[in-house]
Enzyme design. Sequence first.
Site: not given
Lengths: 355, 356
Positions: B148-150, B152
């Site tokens: 998720i986000c960073q 990811g």
Amino acid sequence: MTEDWLSLQQKYWEQWTDLSRKALGAQAPATNPWETAMDQWWKAFAPATPDLSRTFMERMMEQGKMFFRMADTFTHNLPQFGGSATDGWSSLTKTLNDMQQSFMGGQEQGDQALHKMMAFWELPYDNWQRMMSSLSPIPGDLLRNMPHAPASTVDKVLSAPGLGYTREEQSQYQDLIRRSLDYQKALQEYMSFFSGMGMKSIQRMRATLERMQASDKVIDSARGLYDTWVGCCEEVYAEEVQSTEYARIHGHLVNAQMALKQRMSIMVDESLGAMNMPTRNELRTLQDRVQQVRRENKALRKELHGLQLQVAALGGQEPAATSPGLRPALAQSAPAPVKRTVVRKKPVTSTSADQ
Amino acid sequence: MMLPIDIRPDKLSEEMLDFSRKLGQGMENLLNAEKIDTGVTPREVVYREDKLTLFRYQAPEGVKRNPVPLLVVYALVNRPYMTDIQEDRSTIKGLLATGQDVYLIDWGYPDHADRALTIDDYLNGYLDNCIDFIRESHGLDAINILGICQGGAFSLCYTAMNPEKVKNLVTMVTPVDFQTPDNLLSAWVQHMDVDLAVDTMGNIPGEILNWTFLSLKPFSLTGQKYVNMVDVLDDPDKIKNFLRMEKWIFDSPDQAGETFRQFIKDFYQKNALINGGLVIGDQEVSLTNIGCPLLNIYALQDHLVPPDASRALAGRTGSKDYTELAFPGGHIGIYVSGKAQKEVTPAIGKWLNERS
């Protein structure tokens, strides 16, 4: 207490409404009792409120005051009953012009409600100031209103070489002052950019109101007015902060603050060293060394575990369930592994073809 | 022609009275608000290392379980309980309902002793250890990952470095191209002297990150949202949800200095994840090493990771099974909105179940 406050509001607004109706466009009282009553009520309640809720309530109250103040500012000159649209536009134009004056500093001593309303554009600066105050023993707004001395005069003083036994210290203080001035300059540049954005947001508000009038749309609540204003501000902000100019100003602000803080840290470290206390610099050296040792240690443990697994496999033994290099927190009850052949199917949802 | 502003005094006074009444009632509700919980789904700690904790979530009864466990890798920025923020808005719960055996990494709160942690320590140390632990526990060579986000971006790097350990990879609101024109964060950090910041501060305080995120939409995020909240102050559940979200927003761990340094320089300033030249530890990271099936989910109204920043993944990996899912919402809405519960988690579950 809550009931008293509500009842006071009720009385005040009933009287005010009545007065407005009679006086046809009469202005609101100079001091707003609604705000005063709200503040008093809050003072009584605030100490018993948990921290998170207190901040939350304070923010709601600030913004609530803001949007009623705004409604007041925009409406108290309007001809509520019987005035012509031309008169109305003149009043709106005057209000918008006053707002611009306020941004330019011309309303410092004038309309306090308007001045407070303009503080809305200080939200981004306020965020910066709060953040800086949380990181530093020096208040975030220390240098805000200090006059910026002409560069040439200061440069002359700061470039004078230090002499004698304390020349290094003199040089450090010169550097500290130089960095403080650079930070002050960056801060003022940042605030000036925001003032410019504030002016643009008023122009946007004017354009929005004109558009609304052309399409016969009407704002009929304080909340509607506030939301329109926030929308205009946010639109202008989004456009302006994407510019290269803003990126430079933002970078300068952060870098100048860090440079100042760095110099202060070095001086604090030197004082600690003089008192035979551990310094931040020494701690960092230790932290780096410890981290390097831990890194190597972990890598070795992992390698050893891999070798143990290989040896176990060669000897036909069951390998340990979990790595000794790892630290399971609790006994595991993992399901028995079930190996399956994976059949690739078409994607469930696809907005682009398989690559 | 009508004036565009027509606020009648009687209506204004009514509005003010209504505002006062709601604040008064809200005060009572706020005083009665219980402690804010963080995470709602039952879970157990299965592994710890330094400040890291690995959780395994309790599976609901009667749901056929996917034999390949799923590890959720959250960002170092903010806290992972966003994925399990409340009973009816939980990505974790949604994943469990689709049969996923869900693990989640909580990176903890780094302090100055963690300043020297590098991205290599996080990925080839902590993350790799968690993945090995899960692989060994389940007797599998590879597991599923949801980044998720960073987290990811980190999952992409990890998979590129360790392709044999990842069976399927899902990325959610993940930046890949860090320099799309609409990426405000990226524009702002281009002029930042990150070496000076890290050398000065050691770790980067969470307050700086909060300030940066709030600066993306300062009037909405620090002003208007509190006015909007007055409308629901009479509902204790909604207050609690708001406070929970408020806690999450300001619950920003400090960032380990060396990790932050490399992340800003290599990812944001050099855009090295797609331009090449990204080295983690002693390995060069190339997205083309990723051969596993990929599901890339992004949010169309994401102001932190613009859609184009995520869509840049298409065509840059070696995967022959690449899927995109566009969600009509924002960076946070993708976990917590009602729509996300109905659309995003079921889609992830279905996609994973078809490939495990």
